[in-house]
Design a protein around this motif. Structure first.
Motif, PDB file in Angstrom:
ATOM      1  N   ALA A  29       0.953  -1.076  -0.183  1.00  0.00           N
ATOM      2  CA  ALA A  29       0.119   0.198  -0.184  1.00  0.00           C
ATOM      3  C   ALA A  29       0.992   1.212   0.363  1.00  0.00           C
ATOM      4  O   ALA A  29       0.545   1.482  -0.892  1.00  0.00           O
ATOM      5  N   LYS A  30       1.915   1.585   0.404  1.00  0.00           N
ATOM      6  CA  LYS A  30       2.818   2.639   0.989  1.00  0.00           C
ATOM      7  C   LYS A  30       3.556   2.818  -0.295  1.00  0.00           C
ATOM      8  O   LYS A  30       3.943   3.786  -1.283  1.00  0.00           O
ATOM      9  N   LEU A  31       4.387   1.459  -0.898  1.00  0.00           N
ATOM     10  CA  LEU A  31       4.752   1.373  -2.301  1.00  0.00           C
ATOM     11  C   LEU A  31       3.657   2.232  -3.721  1.00  0.00           C
ATOM     12  O   LEU A  31       4.233   3.395  -3.794  1.00  0.00           O
ATOM     13  N   ARG A  32       2.361   1.751  -3.450  1.00  0.00           N
ATOM     14  CA  ARG A  32       1.618   1.842  -4.823  1.00  0.00           C
ATOM     15  C   ARG A  32       1.247   3.520  -4.168  1.00  0.00           C
ATOM     16  O   ARG A  32       1.347   4.160  -5.137  1.00  0.00           O
ATOM     17  N   VAL A  36       6.042   3.431  -5.709  1.00  0.00           N
ATOM     18  CA  VAL A  36       7.973   3.285  -6.128  1.00  0.00           C
ATOM     19  C   VAL A  36       7.625   2.116  -6.348  1.00  0.00           C
ATOM     20  O   VAL A  36       6.802   1.293  -6.015  1.00  0.00           O
ATOM     21  N   LYS A  37       8.670   1.586  -7.254  1.00  0.00           N
ATOM     22  CA  LYS A  37       8.892   0.380  -7.613  1.00  0.00           C
ATOM     23  C   LYS A  37       9.341  -0.767  -7.124  1.00  0.00           C
ATOM     24  O   LYS A  37      11.200   0.449  -6.729  1.00  0.00           O
ATOM     25  N   LEU A  38       9.914  -1.403  -6.459  1.00  0.00           N
ATOM     26  CA  LEU A  38      10.196  -2.440  -5.689  1.00  0.00           C
ATOM     27  C   LEU A  38      11.052  -3.767  -6.394  1.00  0.00           C
ATOM     28  O   LEU A  38      10.509  -4.518  -7.482  1.00  0.00           O
ATOM     29  N   ALA A  39      12.142  -3.809  -5.834  1.00  0.00           N
ATOM     30  CA  ALA A  39      12.736  -5.201  -6.779  1.00  0.00           C
ATOM     31  C   ALA A  39      13.567  -5.917  -5.483  1.00  0.00           C
ATOM     32  O   ALA A  39      13.703  -5.288  -4.505  1.00  0.00           O
ATOM     33  N   THR A  40      13.984  -7.058  -5.338  1.00  0.00           N
ATOM     34  CA  THR A  40      14.184  -8.335  -4.867  1.00  0.00           C
ATOM     35  C   THR A  40      15.736  -8.370  -4.845  1.00  0.00           C
ATOM     36  O   THR A  40      15.518  -9.736  -6.184  1.00  0.00           O
ATOM     37  N   ALA A  41      15.991  -9.098  -4.591  1.00  0.00           N
ATOM     38  CA  ALA A  41      17.145 -10.092  -4.419  1.00  0.00           C
ATOM     39  C   ALA A  41      17.612 -10.933  -2.710  1.00  0.00           C
ATOM     40  O   ALA A  41      18.011 -10.324  -2.406  1.00  0.00           O
ATOM     41  N   GLU A  42      17.306 -12.377  -2.770  1.00  0.00           N
ATOM     42  CA  GLU A  42      17.144 -12.983  -2.545  1.00  0.00           C
ATOM     43  C   GLU A  42      18.094 -13.685  -1.630  1.00  0.00           C
ATOM     44  O   GLU A  42      18.209 -15.000  -3.478  1.00  0.00           O
ATOM     45  N   SER A  43      19.177 -14.674  -1.032  1.00  0.00           N
ATOM     46  CA  SER A  43      19.386 -15.485  -1.056  1.00  0.00           C
ATOM     47  C   SER A  43      19.135 -16.703   0.447  1.00  0.00           C
ATOM     48  O   SER A  43      18.411 -17.014   0.110  1.00  0.00           O
ATOM     49  N   CYS A  44      19.250 -16.210   1.689  1.00  0.00           N
ATOM     50  CA  CYS A  44      18.820 -16.871   2.283  1.00  0.00           C
ATOM     51  C   CYS A  44      17.028 -16.589   2.740  1.00  0.00           C
ATOM     52  O   CYS A  44      16.759 -18.109   3.594  1.00  0.00           O
ATOM     53  N   ALA A  55       1.786 -12.198  -2.374  1.00  0.00           N
ATOM     54  CA  ALA A  55       0.668 -12.381  -1.676  1.00  0.00           C
ATOM     55  C   ALA A  55      -0.398 -11.536  -1.484  1.00  0.00           C
ATOM     56  O   ALA A  55      -1.444 -11.540  -1.575  1.00  0.00           O
ATOM     57  N   VAL A  56      -0.124 -10.258  -1.989  1.00  0.00           N
ATOM     58  CA  VAL A  56      -0.739  -9.354  -1.565  1.00  0.00           C
ATOM     59  C   VAL A  56      -1.681  -8.732  -3.463  1.00  0.00           C
ATOM     60  O   VAL A  56      -1.272  -8.273  -4.118  1.00  0.00           O
ATOM     61  N   SER A  57      -2.841  -8.749  -3.666  1.00  0.00           N
ATOM     62  CA  SER A  57      -3.227  -8.148  -4.513  1.00  0.00           C
ATOM     63  C   SER A  57      -2.870  -7.086  -4.947  1.00  0.00           C
ATOM     64  O   SER A  57      -2.978  -5.309  -3.795  1.00  0.00           O
ATOM     65  N   GLY A  58      -3.100  -7.031  -6.348  1.00  0.00           N
ATOM     66  CA  GLY A  58      -2.516  -5.311  -6.600  1.00  0.00           C
ATOM     67  C   GLY A  58      -0.876  -5.198  -6.851  1.00  0.00           C
ATOM     68  O   GLY A  58      -0.442  -4.054  -7.324  1.00  0.00           O
ATOM     69  N   ALA A  59       0.189  -6.615  -5.732  1.00  0.00           N
ATOM     70  CA  ALA A  59       1.576  -5.771  -5.795  1.00  0.00           C
ATOM     71  C   ALA A  59       1.893  -5.359  -7.075  1.00  0.00           C
ATOM     72  O   ALA A  59       3.588  -5.546  -7.237  1.00  0.00           O
ATOM     73  N   SER A  60       1.102  -6.265  -8.269  1.00  0.00           N
ATOM     74  CA  SER A  60       1.821  -5.719  -9.522  1.00  0.00           C
ATOM     75  C   SER A  60       2.257  -4.782 -10.494  1.00  0.00           C
ATOM     76  O   SER A  60       3.293  -4.007 -10.926  1.00  0.00           O
ATOM     77  N   ASP A  61       1.224  -4.242  -9.631  1.00  0.00           N
ATOM     78  CA  ASP A  61       1.390  -2.065  -9.817  1.00  0.00           C
ATOM     79  C   ASP A  61       3.417  -1.981  -9.045  1.00  0.00           C
ATOM     80  O   ASP A  61       3.914  -1.126  -9.962  1.00  0.00           O
ATOM     81  N   VAL A  62       3.393  -2.532  -8.057  1.00  0.00           N
ATOM     82  CA  VAL A  62       4.559  -1.836  -7.503  1.00  0.00           C
ATOM     83  C   VAL A  62       5.855  -3.169  -7.699  1.00  0.00           C
ATOM     84  O   VAL A  62       6.689  -2.264  -6.845  1.00  0.00           O
ATOM     85  N   PHE A  63       5.938  -4.185  -8.082  1.00  0.00           N
ATOM     86  CA  PHE A  63       6.716  -5.242  -7.759  1.00  0.00           C
ATOM     87  C   PHE A  63       7.036  -6.185  -9.107  1.00  0.00           C
ATOM     88  O   PHE A  63       6.110  -6.397  -9.743  1.00  0.00           O
ATOM     89  N   ASP A  64       8.646  -5.812 -10.123  1.00  0.00           N
ATOM     90  CA  ASP A  64       7.849  -6.875 -11.309  1.00  0.00           C
ATOM     91  C   ASP A  64       9.322  -7.542 -11.654  1.00  0.00           C
ATOM     92  O   ASP A  64       9.639  -7.789 -12.421  1.00  0.00           O
ATOM     93  N   ALA A 110      13.863  -0.548 -11.031  1.00  0.00           N
ATOM     94  CA  ALA A 110      13.320   0.160 -10.016  1.00  0.00           C
ATOM     95  C   ALA A 110      13.842   0.699  -8.874  1.00  0.00           C
ATOM     96  O   ALA A 110      15.371   0.845  -8.897  1.00  0.00           O
ATOM     97  N   ASP A 111      13.194   2.039  -8.526  1.00  0.00           N
ATOM     98  CA  ASP A 111      13.326   2.872  -7.826  1.00  0.00           C
ATOM     99  C   ASP A 111      13.893   2.618  -6.418  1.00  0.00           C
ATOM    100  O   ASP A 111      14.696   3.088  -5.088  1.00  0.00           O
ATOM    101  N   LEU A 112      13.589   1.087  -5.543  1.00  0.00           N
ATOM    102  CA  LEU A 112      13.897   1.163  -4.853  1.00  0.00           C
ATOM    103  C   LEU A 112      14.330  -1.099  -4.929  1.00  0.00           C
ATOM    104  O   LEU A 112      13.944  -1.620  -5.076  1.00  0.00           O
ATOM    105  N   ALA A 113      15.750  -0.915  -4.397  1.00  0.00           N
ATOM    106  CA  ALA A 113      15.898  -2.460  -4.163  1.00  0.00           C
ATOM    107  C   ALA A 113      16.186  -3.245  -2.275  1.00  0.00           C
ATOM    108  O   ALA A 113      17.205  -2.439  -1.991  1.00  0.00           O
ATOM    109  N   VAL A 114      15.930  -4.086  -2.730  1.00  0.00           N
ATOM    110  CA  VAL A 114      17.047  -4.523  -1.266  1.00  0.00           C
ATOM    111  C   VAL A 114      17.368  -6.444  -1.265  1.00  0.00           C
ATOM    112  O   VAL A 114      16.822  -6.730  -2.962  1.00  0.00           O
ATOM    113  N   SER A 115      18.256  -6.850  -0.076  1.00  0.00           N
ATOM    114  CA  SER A 115      18.602  -8.261  -0.157  1.00  0.00           C
ATOM    115  C   SER A 115      18.354  -8.453   0.717  1.00  0.00           C
ATOM    116  O   SER A 115      18.557  -8.015   1.660  1.00  0.00           O
TER     117      SER A 115
END
Length: 178
Positions: A29-32, A36-44, A55-64, A110-115
């Motif tokens: 909701a806050k990203l929308r 802001v577009k978000l990207a993730t890079a995960e290992s652990c 899992a959140v409806s509408g996440a494709s608006d902010v996460f691709d 993306a505007d913001l990425a987390v790992s």
């Protein structure tokens, strides 16, 4: 560098009157709201962060873009983490986390990425529950160190560490967007 324990993460959830099970809904909701577009890079976390977001409806608006690079070779090939960083500092380091986040942001636009990168099995140098989260925006990149497992009832299961890591990252995203 900020260091958080599992107790800190739980305290932050309570202080902000947030529920761990629905935290991803607040983030989407806050990203929308902020556009802001978000990207993730995960290992652990093995994709848990991406799973929670999608899992959140509408996440494709902010996460691709979300990628799970468990092997060092993939961290290098896909995200551009330097071989020197991986060989000298290892996959579980602040520098690796930052380079993973930067790589995800560069690849995705993306505007913001987390790992997330961490260890679920102990070694003499790196105890169970040591996790680094990388954050990358167009203006800066940094890492947060997590020391999870053991603070609350000596919990150090793999699932517990993965869940609490994803909570910490989601809380960080909310903090950035405030």
């Amino acid at each position: 560098m900020i260091t958080l324990t599992d107790t800190d993460v739980v305290r932050l959830l309570r202080k902000n009157n947030l529920n761990s099970d629905t935290l991803q809904e607040n983030v989407v909701a806050k990203l929308r709201e902020k556009g802001v577009k978000l990207a993730t890079a995960e290992s652990c976390t093995g994709g848990l962060l991406s799973e929670r977001i999608t899992a959140v409806s509408g996440a494709s608006d902010v996460f691709d873009f979300g990628v799970c690079t468990y092997a060092n070779e993939m961290k290098h090939k896909v995200l551009g983490v330097s071989n020197e960083t991986l060989s000298v500092l290892g996959a579980v380091s602040a520098e690796t986390a930052m380079q993973m986040a930067e790589g995800a942001r560069n690849v995705s636009g993306a505007d913001l990425a987390v790992s997330t990168t961490g260890i679920a099995g102990p070694t003499p140098e790196k105890p169970v529950g040591l996790v680094y989260c990388g954050i990358s925006t167009k203006d800066k990149s940094y890492a947060i160190k997590l020391m999870l497992g053991g603070s609350i009832n000596m919990v150090n299961s793999r699932g517990y560490i993965r869940k609490l890591t994803s909570d910490a990252v989601l809380l960080t995203i909310l903090s950035i967007l405030q």
